[in-house]
Design a protein around this motif. Structure first.
Motif, PDB file in Angstrom:
ATOM      1  N   LEU A  27      38.816  17.227 -25.218  1.00  0.00           N
ATOM      2  CA  LEU A  27      39.752  16.257 -24.657  1.00  0.00           C
ATOM      3  C   LEU A  27      39.613  16.166 -23.139  1.00  0.00           C
ATOM      4  N   GLY A  28      39.425  14.939 -22.653  1.00  0.00           N
ATOM      5  CA  GLY A  28      39.463  14.690 -21.219  1.00  0.00           C
ATOM      6  C   GLY A  28      40.879  14.351 -20.789  1.00  0.00           C
ATOM      7  N   HIS A  29      41.107  14.304 -19.502  1.00  0.00           N
ATOM      8  CA  HIS A  29      42.460  14.063 -18.994  1.00  0.00           C
ATOM      9  C   HIS A  29      42.975  12.679 -19.366  1.00  0.00           C
ATOM     10  N   SER A  30      42.062  11.711 -19.573  1.00  0.00           N
ATOM     11  CA  SER A  30      42.493  10.346 -19.855  1.00  0.00           C
ATOM     12  C   SER A  30      42.558  10.024 -21.341  1.00  0.00           C
ATOM     13  N   ALA A  31      42.280  10.984 -22.202  1.00  0.00           N
ATOM     14  CA  ALA A  31      42.332  10.744 -23.646  1.00  0.00           C
ATOM     15  C   ALA A  31      43.765  10.464 -24.081  1.00  0.00           C
ATOM     16  N   ARG A  32      43.936   9.571 -25.047  1.00  0.00           N
ATOM     17  CA  ARG A  32      45.277   9.182 -25.497  1.00  0.00           C
ATOM     18  C   ARG A  32      45.997  10.327 -26.202  1.00  0.00           C
TER      19      ARG A  32
ATOM     20  N   LEU B 135      48.666  18.790 -27.780  1.00  0.00           N
ATOM     21  CA  LEU B 135      47.290  18.832 -27.320  1.00  0.00           C
ATOM     22  C   LEU B 135      47.243  18.712 -25.799  1.00  0.00           C
ATOM     23  N   MET B 136      46.290  19.432 -25.193  1.00  0.00           N
ATOM     24  CA  MET B 136      46.166  19.436 -23.743  1.00  0.00           C
ATOM     25  C   MET B 136      44.720  19.156 -23.346  1.00  0.00           C
ATOM     26  N   ALA B 137      44.531  18.664 -22.123  1.00  0.00           N
ATOM     27  CA  ALA B 137      43.177  18.399 -21.625  1.00  0.00           C
ATOM     28  C   ALA B 137      42.369  19.695 -21.660  1.00  0.00           C
ATOM     29  N   GLY B 138      41.123  19.575 -22.125  1.00  0.00           N
ATOM     30  CA  GLY B 138      40.255  20.740 -22.240  1.00  0.00           C
ATOM     31  C   GLY B 138      40.251  21.356 -23.614  1.00  0.00           C
ATOM     32  N   ASP B 139      41.205  20.961 -24.470  1.00  0.00           N
ATOM     33  CA  ASP B 139      41.220  21.484 -25.836  1.00  0.00           C
ATOM     34  C   ASP B 139      40.006  20.996 -26.607  1.00  0.00           C
ATOM     35  N   HIS B 140      39.537  21.834 -27.537  1.00  0.00           N
ATOM     36  CA  HIS B 140      38.472  21.448 -28.457  1.00  0.00           C
ATOM     37  C   HIS B 140      39.105  21.194 -29.821  1.00  0.00           C
ATOM     38  N   ILE B 141      38.935  19.971 -30.317  1.00  0.00           N
ATOM     39  CA  ILE B 141      39.559  19.561 -31.569  1.00  0.00           C
ATOM     40  C   ILE B 141      38.467  19.372 -32.614  1.00  0.00           C
ATOM     41  N   PHE B 142      38.627  19.987 -33.775  1.00  0.00           N
ATOM     42  CA  PHE B 142      37.679  19.853 -34.872  1.00  0.00           C
ATOM     43  C   PHE B 142      38.353  19.040 -35.976  1.00  0.00           C
ATOM     44  N   ILE B 143      37.754  17.905 -36.318  1.00  0.00           N
ATOM     45  CA  ILE B 143      38.367  16.964 -37.247  1.00  0.00           C
ATOM     46  C   ILE B 143      37.440  16.710 -38.421  1.00  0.00           C
ATOM     47  N   LEU B 144      37.987  16.775 -39.615  1.00  0.00           N
ATOM     48  CA  LEU B 144      37.268  16.438 -40.841  1.00  0.00           C
ATOM     49  C   LEU B 144      37.552  14.980 -41.149  1.00  0.00           C
ATOM     50  N   LEU B 145      36.515  14.148 -41.250  1.00  0.00           N
ATOM     51  CA  LEU B 145      36.752  12.718 -41.449  1.00  0.00           C
ATOM     52  C   LEU B 145      35.604  12.060 -42.202  1.00  0.00           C
TER      53      LEU B 145
END
Length: 569
Positions: free
Chosen positions: A419-424, A459-469
């Motif tokens: 996540l970047g700082h500008s991500a929704r 969620l915060m900037a810098g977090d790594h999110i793993f998504i199953l899709l």
């Protein structure tokens, strides 16, 4: 010990030294190819005394390495980049190479005092660029340029080699009286490009079908199978009179832009193979040259390099790109980025194979020109980009698709977002993201901490999110976790967005940019029921608004649980 034992030891030591030398590239600001060439030159006859003068072996190994490098380049090239800049890139890769070759060739004939056709041969040999060196320098210097400029340089460098090879082979056959100028040369061009394109597309299509349908007992064979398909493409095209390099690149693009089993592992495998090919090729070419002989032509080589860099390349770039929407600063950088690399040195071996009287002179001049181009332009590229004010902020780390090797037949991806700082999604809970049906957050990491996802997780900037899709949902998930995409840009081209009925309108609007008549906290279920008359709703009912169409896909116990959104009815 057998002779091969010593040869393996020497080859391993040279490759090892070449890999370690790559650590010097960021500090010296030089392209890796220069360091690899220097390793070979230092180990050669005038250095440690290793003798290597077999042009046939150098040509054979160089051809294989170059084919694998171009195949890997094709795998890594996205169709979106090609669509964005195919017009300027294709011009530079064809007419640009021809103009560069012509101007440089005429100058070389005058400077060295050789026949015009031999000078044009030298110009054709140095006609193509090597942007792989450019982007390694930009990455090492931490410099970023806009995507259109970057894509133009990438596509040009990846696609201009076949034109340089065609010109070299065609002029060689003219010089050796194996072909007449005119129709014979035109037919050769059509044959090289036409056959190469058809074979590349055909083998690429068959390869994707084969890879996805065949079941191999060992997972490690899938990347090998893809590599074999690349070499098979080269062999078929070359055997039919086409450009094997063009066919290999096109096959790589076709395969790389389709889904297939163990795709990420295949990319990593080929990236390693391409690096091995580059190191081996440049070290070998460094061994092939005699450094002392470069001193005999240093002045001529310097004048030809200056003509190439300051006259030929700008003449090939400025006229067309001025009409292609590029500004003067961007055109100047594209002109300066014309580094010469592996292909010119490989092509410089061709005259040796054809026994041209000036063969060794051509090889030494080309080698010297490549060294000057790579050293001068490579070392000053970061300075030039800053001087032209073309530096941009570092982009958000792109999403990475992870491999599910045990589930090769399952049409599902695991995607990692940083996540970047500008991500929704930043500073919002998972429950507030309005994720579509078919997408589930599997894991969240923050620093060294790993925690399971919950609806209340913020969620915060810098977090790594793993998504199953599911693959078709990728553009919609990008809207939430990336910083630029919106539904207006992706235009729902990859599929339909299916939203949960329990999602709040406010959250849907924030995540996807979909506007509603009133931004209150009601859910999509409540909103649709209200808009459809406050009655019970059944599957298939449709609500059409100015901003799109909502179709009820599933109703459970009187509650709308799934709604499909599209731009048009």
């Amino acid at each position: 010990m057998f002779a091969i034992d010593y040869q393996i030891l020497i080859a391993a030591v040279l490759l090892f030294v070449g890999i370690l030398a790559s650590k010097l590239s960021p500090r010296l600001g030089l392209p890796l190819l220069v360091l690899f060439l220097m390793v070979g030159m230092l180990a050669g006859e005038d250095g440690l005394g290793l003798a290597f003068d077999d042009a046939q072996t150098a040509h054979a190994l160089g051809t294989i390495a170059l084919a694998l490098i171009l195949f890997d380049g094709g795998l890594q090239t996205s169709l979106s980049s090609i669509k964005q800049v195919w017009k300027p890139a294709s011009f530079l890769a064809t007419f640009g190479v021809a103009i560069t070759a012509g101007v440089t060739g005429v100058a070389a004939a005058y400077i060295i005092g050789i026949p015009l056709e031999v000078g044009l041969l030298l110009g054709a040999i140095v006609g193509s660029t090597d942007a792989a060196a450019v982007f390694s320098i930009l990455r090492n210097a931490g410099i970023h340029i806009n995507s259109r400029l970057k894509s133009t340089l990438e596509i040009e460098s990846a696609s201009n080699d076949p034109m340089a090879i065609f010109l070299t082979v065609g002029i060689l056959e003219l010089v050796t009286n194996q072909m007449d100028f005119g129709w014979d040369l035109a037919i050769l061009f059509i044959q090289q490009m036409g056959v190469g394109t058809v074979v590349g597309l055909g083998v690429g299509w068959l390869a994707v079908k084969l890879i996805n349908r065949i079941t191999l007992d060992a997972a490690g064979l899938y990347p090998v199978l893809v590599a074999v398909c690349g070499l098979l493409t080269f062999g078929i095209s070359a055997s039919l009179g086409g450009s094997g390099f063009l066919a290999t690149f096109i096959a790589g693009v076709f395969i790389g832009n389709n889904r297939f089993v163990l795709k990420r592992a295949t990319f990593m495998f080929h990236d390693g193979i391409a690096w091995l090919g580059q190191i081996a090729m440049f070290v070998m070419l460094g061994l092939l040259v005699n450094p002392a002989s470069l001193l005999d032509i240093w002045l001529e080589g310097l004048l030809i390099a200056a003509t190439l860099i300051f006259i030929a390349r700008p003449l090939a770039v400025f006229p067309f790109l001025s009409f292609a929407g590029f500004n003067r600063r961007e055109i100047t950088l594209i002109s300066w980025v014309g580094l010469r690399g592996s292909v010119p040195i490989i092509l410089a071996i061709f005259p040796l194979l054809f026994d041209i009287p000036q063969a060794y002179l051509i090889f030494n001049v080309v080698f010297f020109v490549v060294l000057i181009s790579a050293t001068l332009q490579g070392s000053t590229l970061p300075w030039m980009a800053k001087r032209l004010k073309l530096i941009e902020d570092a982009p958000v780390t792109p999403a990475a698709t992870l491999e599910i090797s045990a589930l090769g037949d399952v049409d599902v991806d695991i995607v990692q977002y940083t996540l970047g700082h500008s991500a929704r999604a930043v500073n919002r809970t998972l429950a507030e993201l309005a994720l579509p049906e078919g997408a589930v957050v599997a894991m969240i990491t923050r620093g060294s901490a790993v925690f399971p996802p919950r609806g209340s997780s913020v969620l915060m900037a810098g977090d790594h999110i793993f998504i199953l899709l599911k693959p078709g949902l990728r553009p919609f998930i990008d809207c939430i976790f990336s910083h630029t995409n919106s539904l207006g840009e992706v235009a729902l081209a990859s599929g339909y967005l299916v939203l949960k009925g329990a999602a709040r309108l406010e959250d849907i609007s924030h995540s996807y940019g979909i506007e509603f008549p009133s931004k209150h906290t009601s859910t999509l279920d409540e909103f649709l029921k209200q808009q459809l008359g406050g009655r019970d709703v059944s599957d298939g009912e449709v609500l059409t608004l100015e901003n799109g169409v909502f179709e009820v896909k599933a109703v459970r116990r009187g509650q709308i649980v799934a709604v499909q959104y599209s731009r048009e009815p």
